[in-house]
Structures are given as structure tokens and as C-alpha cells.
Scaffold this motif. Structure first.
Motif, PDB file in Angstrom:
ATOM      1  N   GLN A 153      13.383   6.737  -6.360  1.00 32.77           N
ATOM      2  CA  GLN A 153      12.825   7.459  -5.200  1.00 32.77           C
ATOM      3  C   GLN A 153      12.038   6.514  -4.295  1.00 32.77           C
ATOM      4  N   SER A 174      13.130   6.595  -0.638  1.00 38.85           N
ATOM      5  CA  SER A 174      12.257   7.320   0.287  1.00 38.85           C
ATOM      6  C   SER A 174      11.169   6.471   0.918  1.00 38.85           C
ATOM      7  N   VAL A 175      10.955   5.258   0.419  1.00 38.77           N
ATOM      8  CA  VAL A 175       9.903   4.435   1.014  1.00 38.77           C
ATOM      9  C   VAL A 175      10.431   3.068   1.457  1.00 38.77           C
ATOM     10  N   ASN A 224       0.823  -1.209   0.000  1.00 41.35           N
ATOM     11  CA  ASN A 224       0.000   0.000   0.000  1.00 41.35           C
ATOM     12  C   ASN A 224       0.856   1.258   0.000  1.00 41.35           C
ATOM     13  N   MET A 225       1.922   1.220   0.804  1.00 36.27           N
ATOM     14  CA  MET A 225       2.810   2.375   0.938  1.00 36.27           C
ATOM     15  C   MET A 225       3.560   2.617  -0.374  1.00 36.27           C
ATOM     16  N   ASN A 279       2.601   1.672  -3.378  1.00 38.79           N
ATOM     17  CA  ASN A 279       1.642   2.157  -4.364  1.00 38.79           C
ATOM     18  C   ASN A 279       1.328   3.626  -4.141  1.00 38.79           C
ATOM     19  N   ALA A 280       1.156   4.004  -2.869  1.00 41.43           N
ATOM     20  CA  ALA A 280       0.863   5.404  -2.565  1.00 41.43           C
ATOM     21  C   ALA A 280       1.999   6.286  -3.080  1.00 41.43           C
ATOM     22  N   ALA A 281       3.237   5.876  -2.820  1.00 37.83           N
ATOM     23  CA  ALA A 281       4.382   6.678  -3.254  1.00 37.83           C
ATOM     24  C   ALA A 281       4.404   6.811  -4.768  1.00 37.83           C
ATOM     25  N   ARG A 282       4.119   5.709  -5.456  1.00 32.22           N
ATOM     26  CA  ARG A 282       4.167   5.766  -6.921  1.00 32.22           C
ATOM     27  C   ARG A 282       3.103   6.704  -7.471  1.00 32.22           C
ATOM     28  N   THR A 283       1.903   6.673  -6.855  1.00 31.89           N
ATOM     29  CA  THR A 283       0.865   7.572  -7.361  1.00 31.89           C
ATOM     30  C   THR A 283       1.081   9.000  -6.879  1.00 31.89           C
ATOM     31  N   LEU A 284       2.031   9.190  -5.965  1.00 30.12           N
ATOM     32  CA  LEU A 284       2.362  10.561  -5.562  1.00 30.12           C
ATOM     33  C   LEU A 284       3.501  11.091  -6.424  1.00 30.12           C
ATOM     34  N   GLY A 285       3.879  10.308  -7.413  1.00 26.69           N
ATOM     35  CA  GLY A 285       4.869  10.800  -8.368  1.00 26.69           C
ATOM     36  C   GLY A 285       6.289  10.353  -8.108  1.00 26.69           C
ATOM     37  N   ALA A 286       6.489   9.396  -7.171  1.00 24.67           N
ATOM     38  CA  ALA A 286       7.845   8.927  -6.907  1.00 24.67           C
ATOM     39  C   ALA A 286       8.308   8.007  -8.026  1.00 24.67           C
TER      40      ALA A 286
END
Ligand SMILES: Nc1ncnc2c1ncn2[C@@H]1O[C@H](COP(=O)(O)OP(=O)(O)OP(=O)(O)O)[C@@H](O)[C@H]1O
Ligand SMILES: [Mg+2]
Lengths: 303, 262
Positions: A210, A214-215, A196-197, A199-206
Motif C-alpha cells: 500500500q 498509495s504514497v 515523513n510521508m 512514515n506517516a502512511a505506515r503509522t496510518l496502517g498502510a
């Protein structure tokens, strides 16, 4: 598909962790006085709830030391086989005075650090890649699994043949002993990072890098610290192996040489020192992981 | 409201696995979200809603068909499509503010600017005073507020929400629904929202897509026209109940068809 693969590598990682028996085995037998010291340390900063547990572990060490005293002072066992605590202590003091104690410790610690740090430097990126790339994992997994089951002791002759008795031979033994386990542990720890984390990072543009930096890395850090803590313990085991085979200094060498002169007090001193250093390392790692990941509620906190 | 189509999904199909054991999760899905529109998707469990929104978000790939954002096919995940998930997806090692700043940090926005933006969105979701808290110190509803702020701070073209309030208790859920409706009024965000709660769908949506059971496809689209500002009072308006009944009938028919097939 990928979940399945992670699961299988995960279980292997767990087996790897259980295979850490050499470390545990040594500690139980050898660390009487050392561990007692640590328990006292803890007590000063501890909570009431842990008092009983602490008393119990103190009791365990007290029993072992008591038994040791009885057996040695009471002459149940001959002094050549079991030296008295005072003999061991005075041996430690005299070695500390002539400087040999410090020299042996320094050599051993340096070897462990170099060998182990190399193992971390290679295993960390490789394990992270394995956890996140099915292809890379398929490429390296078989050889790692194979190498993992080779007892390091069996590789000693080869390392001597290739590297002689140079320092690099000791580093290599420590590296070989810890690397293959550590890769799988890192892979396992990293695959456990909540998707989940990610996926969240990827959809936040990471971007890919990154996400790692960063995750995945910060999320896995507490687990990685545990993996490091375990493997540095094994590194000590392999160090002693390396030093017993071919070395002219270090704690392993000191123990082996003492056997020739039946200097059991020095052997005991060496064992106690190895245990002590192990405990201190462990303790440093626990503090370190509290510093690098204060956000994490760790199991260790409740023990 | 502008009529420009923001997001469109055309003939989307997603088949998991191959050969005899393959599962068709989505078949021939078509839908559109216009600019500043709040579009809801309801459908029976397992009909492929998560699969659909993951494909739109770029986290999964379709077997065939296309997803267009402003007329251009999407390629992988991107900051132009912000997602809020059902599970908590906050980064536990970052404070609320740093969580909200995350997307801006990825874009290398200077620290000062991203801090200001973060504070704005933290205020928007009503979490001022918690900037420096860690996620483990927050309740479920607060965590989802942070997740929403974090996604909005990126100023995405579309907000994709997959049952974002599904894990919350009934009261918190109502509060969050009103919060989201308020945010939407103030920011005129374009939102695609998945739910299996029919009240939620009718309360929040301008339009509601009803999906069939697996293989999921669009069964019908309803416009929701409810007078006045929507809030929990709307739940008893005749217009509300009318739309709700139509959706319930459709979903009921879906599940009874499923029962007859067995
Ligand atoms: N990675 C996958 N591999 C194989 N099958 C999958 C995968 N992901 C989803 N499916 C299947 O696709 C179908 C749709 O799943 P999906 O999670 O999209 O449903 P959903 O509508 O979101 O359900 P819910 O309301 O329970 O969240 C399910 O039958 C599921 O088993
Ligand atoms: Mg779902």
C-alpha cells in the motif's frame, strides 16, 4: 547508512540525466521551424510575463532559418550539401502525397514506443525496488552501472548476430539504450520522496504494498514523468542508430538511403520530421504530467 | 480517569552504529502512559526524544528493552499508534478530506462510512469548508490540523506527537494547544507528546517526564495539578509556575553538567 546509499545512487542518476546529450544536441541544431511552430502555439495561451522569452526564442529560430535561406538561396553553399527550404518543403509535401512519409513515420514511432514501453515496464518496478531495498540495490547496482557505460552502438553487432534484422532487434537496441539510465533515474526520483510521508502512511496502517501504491508512486509521479520524457528522447536517438544499421523502412533508413543518392533535401526532411516528432512527444508529456499531477507546482510552469 | 496502563516502555536502549563510532541515544528508559492520560516528554535537544517516539511508533527498532501496548509487545508500525510529526507529512496530491480518509482507506472501510468519519474529524479540528482544498492551499497551522484529524480518524489507542507545533509561530501555537486540549477533553484520547517548550508541557500534560541529555534517560516525572480548565490563563497561576520552575531547574542542571564535562 541507507541515506548514504541513496545519496550515491542519486548522484549517479544525475549524471545519467546529464548524459542525455544526444537528445539536446539534436534539438538545438535541427528543430528550427518545428520549434517556431510550438512557440506560436504557446503564445496563444501564455501570460504577458513570458512574452519576452518567447520572442527571444522565436528570434533564435528566425535567425537560423534566415541564415539557412541566405546560405542556400544565395548559393554560398552548393545545393547538394545544403538544399533550399523550398526544396525541403516540397520534398516533404511530395512524400506526404505518395504516402511514404506517413509509412516511415509510423514504423519509427511504433519502434520507439515498443522499445521504450518495455524499458519503462521493467525499469519502473526495478527502480522502485532499488530505492527501497538496500539488498536489492546492492544486488543489481554494479551490473547496471557497468551496462550503463557500454555504448549501445557497440552492442549493435551482437544484437544483429542474435536477432538478425527482425523488429525485435530494433526494440532491443532502444531498450538497451534507455533501460539502464531509466532504472537509475527512477531509483533516484523515488528515493527523493519525503520519508515523513512514508512514515506517516505506515503509522496510518498502510502495508508495504500500500505504501508503494498509495504514497511512493503518486508522490514520485511528477518526477517519473520527467524521467520518461527524457528517456523517450534518447529512445529516438537509438532508433535512428538501429534503423541506419539494418532496416528497410523508418526515418533513419530514409535518411541513410538518401545519403547514397545525395538526396540532401530528403535528409533534411527526415531530420526536421524527427525533431518535430520529438517536440510533439515532449509537449504531450508536459500536458500529461499536468493532467496526472495537477497538485504539483512544477518548475516547467515558470520557464 | 482509569488507571489501566495503556503504553509502557521498559529498559529501552537504542545504540546507533557499531564499535568505536557508536552512539547511545537512549539508555534504560522507563515510562508509562495510562489510559486517557496526556503525558509530556521534555528534554534537551538531541537527548533522544524523536528516537524514543519513533521506536514506540514502530518506525525504528530498539537495541534492547521493550515497548508494550495493552501489555503486548509492539511489532512494527501500526494503526493502533497514530503519529503526528513536526514536519508536514500530508499527501499533497490528496484533498483535505482524502488525507483524513487515508487510514480508513487502508483498512478498506467503505467510502460512505469513511467520508462521514472524515467530515466528523474535519469538524473536530475546525476545518469545515476546507474539505476539498489541497494541502498547498493551507497555512502551516491548518496543515497540522489536518494531520491531527487524519491520525484521529484512525481511532488509535495512543496518539504519539513529536513536537507537532514546533514549526508554528507563537500565536498559532497557542491556538493549536487550546484546540488539542479541547479535543482531548471531548475524545479522552491517550496522548504521548514530545516538546521542548516547557510552557506547552505544563499547560497540556497530566504528567511530565523530564529526560537527561544524551544518552537519554528519564530524569524525573512530575504530576501537573492545576485547578480549573486549562487555557492560556493558566500560564500565570502559581501552581503552573511552581511546576514550570521545577522543570526548568532540572533542565538547567542538565545543561550545566554538560558544560562541566567539556
Ligand atoms: N539514524 C541515526 N543514526 C545515527 N545517529 C542517530 C540517528 N538518529 C538519531 N541519532 C542520534 O541520536 C541522538 C538523539 O537524536 P534524536 O533525534 O532522537 O534527538 P531529539 O531529542 O529528538 O532532538 P531534538 O530535540 O533536536 O529533536 C542524536 O545524538 C542523534 O545524532
Ligand atoms: Mg526530535
Amino acid at each position: 547508512m541507507s541515506t548514504l546509499e541513496y545519496a550515491s545512487s542519486g548522484s549517479v542518476g544525475v549524471i545519467g540525466k546529464e548524459a542525455g546529450l544526444p537528445e539536446t544536441g539534436m534539438k538545438i541544431e535541427l528543430n528550427g521551424p518545428a520549434a517556431a511552430g510550438k512557440t506560436v502555439n504557446r503564445k496563444s495561451g501564455g501570460e504577458a510575463s513570458g512574452t519576452q522569452k518567447r520572442l527571444l526564442s522565436l528570434l533564435c529560430f528566425a535567425l537560423i532559418i534566415g541564415f539557412w535561406c541566405a546560405a542556400s538561396y544565395g548559393h554560398w553553399v552548393q545545393e547538394v550539401f545544403l538544399p533550399t527550404p523550398t526544396a525541403v518543403l516540397s520534398r516533404i509535401v511530395s512524400m506526404a502525397k505518395d504516402g511514404s512519409l506517413f509509412a516511415h513515420c509510423r514504423e519509427s514511432i511504433a519502434r520507439v514506443m515498443v522499445g521504450w514501453i518495455w524499458s519503462v515496464i521493467v525499469a519502473l518496478p526495478m527502480g522502485m525496488l532499488m530505492a527501497n531495498s538496500k539488498r536489492f540495490s546492492a544486488f543489481v547496482q554494479p551490473i547496471i552501472e557497468f551496462a550503463r557505460y557500454l555504448p549501445v552502438v557497440a552492442l549493435v553487432p551482437l544484437t544483429l548476430l542474435y536477432l538478425g534484422i527482425a523488429e525485435s532487434q530494433k526494440y532491443t537496441i532502444i531498450f538497451l539504450g534507455t533501460f539502464f539510465q531509466l532504472v537509475l533515474m527512477v531509483c533516484d526520483t523515488v528515493s527523493e520522496v519525503d520519508s515523513n510521508m512514508i512514515n506517516a502512511a505506515r503509522t496510518l496502517g498502510a502495508g508495504r504494498f500500500q505504501v508503494y501504491k498509495s504514497v511512493i508512486f503518486p508522490a514520485a509521479l511528477p518526477g517519473l514523468m520527467d524521467d520518461f520524457r527524457l528517456t523517450i528522447g534518447w529512445a529516438w536517438t537509438y532508433l535512428v542508430v538501429a534503423e541506419m544499421v539494418a532496416a528497410s523502412n523508418g526515418l533513419g533508413f530514409m535518411i541513410l538511403r538518401s545519403q547514397r543518392y545525395l538526396a540532401t533535401d530528403t535528409i533534411f526532411a527526415g531530420l526536421i520530421l524527427i525533431g518535430l516528432i520529438g517536440l510533439v512527444t515532449d509537449w504531450i508529456f508536459r500536458i500529461l504530467s499536468r493532467i496526472v499531477a495537477p497538485w504539483q507546482e512544477r518548475l516547467g510552469d515558470r520557464k | 480517569m482509569s488507571d489501566a496502563v495503556k503504553l509502557s516502555v521498559r529498559n529501552l536502549e537504542r545504540v546507533f552504529g557499531e564499535g568505536g563510532s557508536s552512539v547511545t541515544a537512549l539508555r534504560d528508559v522507563n515510562l508509562e502512559v495510562r489510559e486517557s492520560e496526556f503525558v509530556m516528554i521534555v528534554g534537551p535537544s538531541g537527548c533522544g526524544k524523536t528516537t524514543l517516539i519513533n521506536i514506540i511508533g514502530g518506525l525504528d527498532r530498539q537495541t534492547s528493552g521493550e515497548v508494550l501496548l495493552d501489555g503486548k509487545p509492539i511489532d512494527g508500525p501500526g494503526a493502533d499508534r497514530g503519529m503526528v510529526f513536526q514536519g508536514y507529512s500530508l499527501f499533497p496530491w490528496l484533498t483535505v478530506r482524502k488525507n483524513v480518509e487515508f487510514g480508513l482507506r487502508m483498512k478498506n472501510v467503505p467510502p460512505k462510512e469513511r467520508e462521514e468519519a472524515a467530515m466528523r474529524y474535519i469538524q473536530l479540528v475546525g476545518l469545515e469548508g476546507f474539505e476539498d482544498a489541497l494541502p498547498k492551499q493551507l497555512s502551516g497551522g491548518m496543515k497540522q490540523r489536518v494531520a491531527i484529524a487524519r491520525t484521529l480518524a484512525n481511532e488509535p489507542e495512543v496518539l504519539l506527537m513529536d513536537e507537532p507545533f514546533g514549526a508554528l509561530d507563537a500565536q498559532t501555537r497557542v491556538v493549536m494547544q487550546e484546540l488539542l486540549a479541547g479535543i482531548r477533553r471531548r475524545t479522552s484520547a491517550t496522548i504521548l507528546f514530545i516538546t521542548h517548550d516547557i510552557d506547552e508541557a505544563v499547560l497540556l500534560g497530566d504528567r511530565v517526564y523530564v529526560m537527561s541529555r544524551r544518552p537519554g534517560t528519564v530524569r524525573d516525572v512530575l504530576d501537573v495539578e492545576i485547578p480549573g480548565e486549562r487555557g492560556h490563563n493558566s500560564l500565570v497561576l502559581p501552581e503552573f509556575l511552581e511546576v514550570k520552575k521545577r522543570i526548568m531547574d532540572m533542565l538547567w542542571k542538565e545543561s550545566s553538567d554538560a558544560a562541566m564535562d567539556r
